[in-house]
Scaffold this active site. Structure first.
Site, PDB file in Angstrom:
ATOM      1  N   ASP A  29      45.603  60.598  37.190  1.00 17.98           N
ATOM      2  CA  ASP A  29      44.585  61.018  36.226  1.00 17.98           C
ATOM      3  C   ASP A  29      45.234  61.772  35.072  1.00 17.98           C
ATOM      4  OD1 ASP A  29      42.427  61.885  34.840  1.00 17.98           O
ATOM      5  OD2 ASP A  29      41.256  62.355  36.628  1.00 17.98           O
ATOM      6  N   CYS A  71      36.502  54.902  36.582  1.00 14.55           N
ATOM      7  CA  CYS A  71      37.273  56.100  36.924  1.00 14.55           C
ATOM      8  C   CYS A  71      36.289  57.263  37.036  1.00 14.55           C
ATOM      9  CB  CYS A  71      38.392  56.369  35.915  1.00 14.55           C
ATOM     10  SG  CYS A  71      37.841  56.724  34.239  1.00 14.55           S
ATOM     11  N   ASN A 127      35.424  58.325  32.687  1.00 16.50           N
ATOM     12  CA  ASN A 127      35.271  57.201  31.737  1.00 16.50           C
ATOM     13  C   ASN A 127      35.714  57.598  30.317  1.00 16.50           C
ATOM     14  OD1 ASN A 127      32.658  55.008  30.421  1.00 16.50           O
ATOM     15  ND2 ASN A 127      34.706  54.480  31.048  1.00 16.50           N
ATOM     16  N   CYS A 144      39.467  58.534  30.026  1.00 12.66           N
ATOM     17  CA  CYS A 144      40.929  58.354  29.982  1.00 12.66           C
ATOM     18  C   CYS A 144      41.363  56.999  30.538  1.00 12.66           C
ATOM     19  CB  CYS A 144      41.632  59.453  30.766  1.00 12.66           C
ATOM     20  SG  CYS A 144      41.387  61.100  30.082  1.00 12.66           S
ATOM     21  N   ARG A 145      41.218  56.802  31.854  1.00 16.55           N
ATOM     22  CA  ARG A 145      41.813  55.625  32.490  1.00 16.55           C
ATOM     23  C   ARG A 145      40.986  54.357  32.332  1.00 16.55           C
ATOM     24  NH1 ARG A 145      42.266  58.363  38.200  1.00 16.55           N
ATOM     25  NH2 ARG A 145      40.319  59.198  37.348  1.00 16.55           N
ATOM     26  N   SER A 146      39.695  54.406  32.681  1.00 15.66           N
ATOM     27  CA  SER A 146      38.931  53.145  32.660  1.00 15.66           C
ATOM     28  C   SER A 146      38.660  52.596  31.260  1.00 15.66           C
ATOM     29  CB  SER A 146      37.642  53.242  33.500  1.00 15.66           C
ATOM     30  OG  SER A 146      36.775  54.234  33.027  1.00 15.66           O
TER      31      SER A 146
HETATM   32  P1  4NP Z   1      39.306  59.797  33.680  1.00 13.16           P
HETATM   33  O1  4NP Z   1      39.854  61.281  33.477  1.00 13.16           O
HETATM   34  O2  4NP Z   1      38.610  59.781  35.016  1.00 13.16           O
HETATM   35  O3  4NP Z   1      40.528  58.981  33.659  1.00 13.16           O
HETATM   36  O4  4NP Z   1      38.367  59.551  32.527  1.00 13.16           O
HETATM   37  C1  4NP Z   1      39.044  62.405  33.617  1.00 13.16           C
HETATM   38  C2  4NP Z   1      38.330  62.856  32.547  1.00 13.16           C
HETATM   39  C3  4NP Z   1      37.554  63.998  32.681  1.00 13.16           C
HETATM   40  C4  4NP Z   1      37.499  64.667  33.873  1.00 13.16           C
HETATM   41  C5  4NP Z   1      38.207  64.201  34.956  1.00 13.16           C
HETATM   42  C6  4NP Z   1      38.970  63.064  34.818  1.00 13.16           C
HETATM   43  N1  4NP Z   1      36.739  65.849  33.995  1.00 13.16           N
HETATM   44  O5  4NP Z   1      36.776  66.470  35.066  1.00 13.16           O
HETATM   45  O6  4NP Z   1      36.037  66.229  33.072  1.00 13.16           O
END
Ligand code: 4NP
Length: 150
Positions: free
Chosen positions: A118, A8, A11, A13-15
Site C-alpha cells: 500500500d 483496493c 481507491n 492509490c493502487r486500484s
Molecule cells: P489504496 O491506498 O488502498 O491503494 O487507495 C490507501 C489510500 C487511503 C487509505 C488507505 C489506503 N486511507 O486509510 O485513507
C-alpha cells in the site's frame, strides 16, 4: 463484453493505477474489455487519485488524473466477471460481502501471491514505481491466463 473491477482499500492509490494500466493495455491491443476500480473504504469517495499515482502513471503514458474514487457496491457482484484485489484484506472484505469471482493480483506475473504494497503509507515516490511495474506485469499475465488477450 467481459468486465474487470480492480479493488483496493481507498481507491486512490493502487486500484486506480491498475485501472489505468489495464485501460492502456485494452487500448494498445484493441481489446474489448470493460475496466473499472473501487475501494472497500469510504474515506476518499469522490477524490481523484493520489498525486504519486497520477505521476507514475503519467511517466508511463497513462492519464488517471480524472478518475474519481468510489466505494464498492453490492451490485458490483453482478456487474463484473472478474474482481481483482490488491491484498489479503481486500480479499477478506469482499468475501464477507459475498463476492465469489475474486482474484488476487499477486498470484499472477510470478509474484508468488504477494500483496501489492500500500503506497499510501510510503513516504517516497520509489514505492509507486515498484507498484506500477508489479501491476503492469501481473495484469498482463492475468489477461493472458484468462484468454482475454488477442
Ligand atoms: P489504496 O491506498 O488502498 O491503494 O487507495 C490507501 C489510500 C487511503 C487509505 C488507505 C489506503 N486511507 O486509510 O485513507
Amino acid at each position: 463484453m467481459k468486465s474487470i473491477l480492480f479493488v483496493c482499500l481507498g481507491n486512490i492509490c493502487r486500484s486506480p493505477l491498475a485501472e489505468g494500466i489495464a485501460k492502456k493495455i485494452v487500448l494498445d491491443q484493441e481489446l474489448k474489455l470493460h475496466i473499472d476500480s473501487a475501494g472497500t473504504g469510504h474515506w476518499h469517495v469522490g477524490e481523484t487519485p493520489c498525486e504519486n499515482s497520477i505521476k507514475v502513471a503519467q511517466n508511463n503514458g497513462v492519464d488517471i488524473s480524472k478518475l474519481q474514487a468510489r466505494k464498492i457496491e453490492k451490485e458490483d457482484k453482478r456487474s463484473f466477471d472478474y474482481v481483482i484485489v490488491m491484498d489479503q484484506n481486500n480479499y477478506h472484505d469482499l468475501e464477507i460481502l459475498g463476492f465469489e469471482n475474486l482474484y488476487k493480483i499477486g498470484n499472477y506475473g510470478g509474484f508468488d501471491g504477494a500483496c501489492v504494497p500500500d503506497p499510501y503509507f510510503y513516504s517516497g515516490f520509489e514505492g509507486f514505481d515498484k507498484v506500477y511495474n508489479m501491476l503492469d506485469i501481473a495484469i498482463l499475465d492475468f489477461l493472458k491466463s484468462k484468454g482475454l488477450l488477442k
